[in-house]
Scaffold this motif. Structure first.
Motif, PDB file in Angstrom:
ATOM      1  N   ILE A 131       0.834  -1.203   0.000  1.00 28.39           N
ATOM      2  CA  ILE A 131       0.000   0.000   0.000  1.00 28.39           C
ATOM      3  C   ILE A 131       0.868   1.252   0.000  1.00 28.39           C
ATOM      4  N   ASP A 132       0.587   2.146  -0.905  1.00 27.26           N
ATOM      5  CA  ASP A 132       1.239   3.457  -0.956  1.00 27.26           C
ATOM      6  C   ASP A 132       0.394   4.414  -0.111  1.00 27.26           C
ATOM      7  N   ALA A 133       0.823   4.655   1.126  1.00 23.92           N
ATOM      8  CA  ALA A 133       0.014   5.453   2.059  1.00 23.92           C
ATOM      9  C   ALA A 133      -0.200   6.876   1.579  1.00 23.92           C
ATOM     10  N   TYR A 179       3.601   1.816   3.001  1.00 27.26           N
ATOM     11  CA  TYR A 179       4.801   2.625   2.878  1.00 27.26           C
ATOM     12  C   TYR A 179       4.487   4.114   2.992  1.00 27.26           C
ATOM     13  N   GLY A 180       5.316   4.822   3.757  1.00 28.65           N
ATOM     14  CA  GLY A 180       5.138   6.251   3.897  1.00 28.65           C
ATOM     15  C   GLY A 180       6.090   6.823   4.932  1.00 28.65           C
ATOM     16  N   ASP A 181       6.069   8.133   5.057  1.00 28.59           N
ATOM     17  CA  ASP A 181       6.868   8.811   6.079  1.00 28.59           C
ATOM     18  C   ASP A 181       5.969   8.997   7.298  1.00 28.59           C
ATOM     19  N   GLN A 236       9.743   5.434   5.450  1.00 28.30           N
ATOM     20  CA  GLN A 236      10.588   5.913   4.359  1.00 28.30           C
ATOM     21  C   GLN A 236      10.630   7.436   4.405  1.00 28.30           C
ATOM     22  N   PHE A 237      11.771   7.989   4.829  1.00 31.66           N
ATOM     23  CA  PHE A 237      11.937   9.433   4.861  1.00 31.66           C
ATOM     24  C   PHE A 237      12.078   9.973   3.446  1.00 31.66           C
ATOM     25  N   SER A 276       9.934   4.231  -4.471  1.00 36.76           N
ATOM     26  CA  SER A 276      11.116   3.403  -4.680  1.00 36.76           C
ATOM     27  C   SER A 276      11.188   2.276  -3.660  1.00 36.76           C
ATOM     28  N   ALA A 277      10.859   2.580  -2.403  1.00 35.58           N
ATOM     29  CA  ALA A 277      10.894   1.557  -1.357  1.00 35.58           C
ATOM     30  C   ALA A 277       9.894   0.449  -1.644  1.00 35.58           C
TER      31      ALA A 277
END
Length: 272
Positions: free
Chosen positions: A18-20, A47-49, A72-73, A84-85
């Motif tokens: 999932i792309d948050a 995934y997200g900051d 992921q910063f 990318s992550a």
């Protein structure tokens, strides 16, 4: 679409990524209910900051759905390191050879090549994104589900009947078609592409014009991955067909007592 699970498994083993930054937490319940139709969500990562406040709504549901957050910063302002992550993890998971398919949850076209690459390896790719999702990403998936129909508040109210010159009629068992759904972002259902459906039936029908409903649905998905009866105000493809009796005929074959019942559909002949 028929699931092609590993020979030793009854269900597909799926990795859910999932792309948050490009998905709303309001879809989470509907998302996993939808994924359960396709297989077992063995891996669930988002995934997200997580130092940013905009992901607060996701933080509240991660434990409830056993979703693993991946921090992921952002290395540079304006650049999305989250994509990318997610892509790197997807490729790592791909090469484990443990999975039958992937669920990519995002409205970002940056995942188009990832979806295509996973399919090149023979895996099934299910995409989930908003209706604004660019067409290349939609087309790169085997099946694409618009998340507006998965939101937690999507079924709280009923929509107006779908505008059509056909009046819904009961099926062979006198069942009324399911009521149309309403979504918060789309109060009225889209126009049903009856000509497109009729063309698909014509392309794959038998000598008498009949097509097994499951085969019809599979071929429609191959041509239009984002096709979903719920977008047009119906819960299932069979209900959509029943709702257009002037264009289509539906026939029940087999016996419900033995569990061998199947639905067949054909284009209704002009003047009939």
């Amino acid at each position: 679409m028929a699931n092609k699970a590993h020979p030793a498994r009854q269900q597909q083993l799926l990795a859910v990524l999932i792309d948050a930054d490009n998905a709303s937490a309001a879809i989470v319940e509907g998302l996993f209910e939808e994924i359960a139709k396709f297989g077992v969500a063995s891996v669930k990562r988002i995934y997200g900051d997580w130092t940013q406040p905009n992901l607060g709504s996701w933080k509240k549901v991660l434990l409830d759905y056993s979703i693993q957050p991946v921090q992921q910063f952002a290395y540079t302002r304006g650049k999305n390191a989250t994509d990318s992550a997610l892509i790197i993890d997807a490729m790592d998971l791909l090469y484990t050879r443990r999975f039958d398919g992937f669920c990519l949850v995002s409205s970002d076209s940056d995942f188009t090549r990832l979806a295509a690459r996973l399919r090149e390896e023979g895996l099934t790719v299910y995409g989930f994104g908003e209706e604004k999702t660019p067409k290349p990403f939609v087309s790169a998936c085997d099946k694409f589900i618009y998340t507006e129909i998965l939101r937690a508040d999507a079924g709280e109210a009923q929509a107006e009947p779908v505008a059509s010159d056909d009046k819904p009629q009961p099926s062979a068992k006198n069942e009324q078609p399911d009521e149309p759904l309403k979504t918060p972002d789309k109060p009225k259902a889209q126009k049903v592409p009856v000509d497109f459906i009729a063309k698909v039936i014509e392309d794959i029908d038998d000598e008498d014009g009949w097509v097994q409903l499951g085969l019809l649905g599979s071929n429609i998905s191959k041509l239009r991955p984002a096709f979903d009866a719920r977008l047009y105000g119906f819960k299932k493809l069979s209900d959509l067909i029943k709702g257009h009796p002037k264009r289509f005929e539906l026939q029940v074959r087999g016996s419900s007592a033995t569990g061998g019942e199947a639905l067949y559909v054909r284009n209704r002949k002009v003047g009939k």
